[in-house]
Design a protein around this motif. Structure first.
Motif, PDB file in Angstrom:
ATOM      1  N   ARG A   2       0.861  -1.296  -0.110  1.00 46.88           N
ATOM      2  CA  ARG A   2       0.117   0.044   0.051  1.00 46.88           C
ATOM      3  C   ARG A   2       1.001   1.139  -0.099  1.00 46.88           C
ATOM      4  N   THR A   3       1.976   1.245   0.717  1.00 47.03           N
ATOM      5  CA  THR A   3       2.854   2.345   0.838  1.00 47.03           C
ATOM      6  C   THR A   3       3.545   2.609  -0.721  1.00 47.03           C
ATOM      7  N   LEU A   4       3.764   1.494  -1.216  1.00 48.14           N
ATOM      8  CA  LEU A   4       4.622   1.644  -2.537  1.00 48.14           C
ATOM      9  C   LEU A   4       3.625   2.304  -3.654  1.00 48.14           C
ATOM     10  N   LEU A   5       2.305   1.669  -3.419  1.00 51.99           N
ATOM     11  CA  LEU A   5       1.331   2.275  -4.555  1.00 51.99           C
ATOM     12  C   LEU A   5       1.171   3.634  -4.027  1.00 51.99           C
ATOM     13  N   ALA A   6       0.962   4.115  -2.756  1.00 48.52           N
ATOM     14  CA  ALA A   6       0.586   5.572  -2.489  1.00 48.52           C
ATOM     15  C   ALA A   6       1.779   6.258  -2.740  1.00 48.52           C
ATOM     16  N   ASP A   7       3.030   6.055  -2.864  1.00 48.36           N
ATOM     17  CA  ASP A   7       4.287   6.745  -3.530  1.00 48.36           C
ATOM     18  C   ASP A   7       4.063   6.826  -5.030  1.00 48.36           C
ATOM     19  N   ALA A   8       3.634   5.705  -5.659  1.00 49.01           N
ATOM     20  CA  ALA A   8       3.581   5.819  -7.021  1.00 49.01           C
ATOM     21  C   ALA A   8       2.187   6.713  -7.438  1.00 49.01           C
ATOM     22  N   ALA A   9       1.432   6.830  -6.644  1.00 51.11           N
ATOM     23  CA  ALA A   9       0.206   7.572  -6.913  1.00 51.11           C
ATOM     24  C   ALA A   9       0.766   9.156  -6.900  1.00 51.11           C
ATOM     25  N   LEU A  10       1.494   9.388  -5.840  1.00 47.46           N
ATOM     26  CA  LEU A  10       2.265  10.875  -5.675  1.00 47.46           C
ATOM     27  C   LEU A  10       2.830  11.160  -6.875  1.00 47.46           C
ATOM     28  N   ASP A  11       3.706  10.283  -7.214  1.00 47.03           N
ATOM     29  CA  ASP A  11       4.445  10.718  -8.434  1.00 47.03           C
ATOM     30  C   ASP A  11       3.560  10.870  -9.912  1.00 47.03           C
ATOM     31  N   VAL A  12       2.455  10.072  -9.925  1.00 49.73           N
ATOM     32  CA  VAL A  12       1.449  10.227 -10.830  1.00 49.73           C
ATOM     33  C   VAL A  12       0.893  11.559 -10.991  1.00 49.73           C
ATOM     34  N   LEU A  13       0.386  11.872  -9.541  1.00 47.70           N
ATOM     35  CA  LEU A  13      -0.290  13.202  -9.650  1.00 47.70           C
ATOM     36  C   LEU A  13       0.841  14.361  -9.736  1.00 47.70           C
ATOM     37  N   ALA A  14       1.750  14.240  -9.179  1.00 51.79           N
ATOM     38  CA  ALA A  14       2.917  15.177  -9.523  1.00 51.79           C
ATOM     39  C   ALA A  14       2.994  15.454 -11.099  1.00 51.79           C
TER      40      ALA A  14
END
Length: 199
Positions: free
Chosen positions: A6-18
């Motif tokens: 979940r942490t890995l996916l949340a970090d990836a989501a942050l990158d996508v959003l940025a």
């Protein structure tokens, strides 16, 4: 472990959003960014709302950790110049490199939170070592309404970061000087002697 994924996916989501903005934030985009099989993100965050909640929760965790580390690295603030230097470091961190990417994600989430009470509750400013260091600095100088002054000062600095992010510039030191001087101004309208020559 599920929490690690979940942490890995949340970090990836942050990158996508940025990188792609709020419209680009999809489960498939997060799968690609995390280099995981299609459907992985939706298995952990079933809806887009759940994905946003996980993303914002992770964003706040990373912000809090950054502020805590900054406060630990600093000795207790003894002068206006030391406070100024700390604010310069913070604003530069949030406008360059990884900090800039997190700022882009943070402001996108802030806009989304206008219509989402759950996101708004997560994004409410929290107590942390950095905020406490500023509050203590102001309190030791006898300013009135120290909690309000701390909140206003940090909110205004956040606004300068947003302006720098949009314009592609930096936060001018003189703007920080003005904000800190205003935070230290006594209710009589006179400024503390320590603020007369902040640099």
């Amino acid at each position: 472990m599920a929490s690690d994924r979940r942490t890995l996916l949340a970090d990836a989501a942050l990158d996508v959003l940025a990188d792609e903005g709020i419209r680009g934030l999809t489960h498939r985009a997060v799968d690609r960014r995390a280099a995981l099989p299609p459907g992985t993100t939706s298995a952990y965050f079933r809806t887009r709302a759940a994905l946003l909640t996980g993303l914002v929760t992770r964003l706040v965790q990373r912000d809090q950790a950054e502020l805590h580390m900054m406060a630990e690295a600093l000795a207790p603030l003894r002068s206006v110049e030391e406070l100024m230097d700390a604010m310069v470091v913070l604003t530069r961190q949030r406008l360059t490199g990884e900090g800039r990417r997190r700022s882009l994600a943070r402001y996108a989430c802030a806009v989304e939170s206008v219509r989402d009470p759950e996101l708004r509750a997560i994004l409410v400013p929290r107590e942390n070592a950095g905020r406490e260091a500023v509050r203590l600095f102001l309190a030791e100088r006898g300013v009135p309404d120290v909690d309000d002054r701390t909140h206003i000062l940090l909110t205004c600095i956040d606004g300068l970061v947003f302006d720098g992010l949009v314009s592609g510039g930096e936060v001018p030191r003189e703007a920080l000087e003005g904000l800190i001087a205003a935070a230290l101004r006594q209710s009589t309208g006179r400024t503390s002697g320590q603020v007369a020559h902040p640099r």
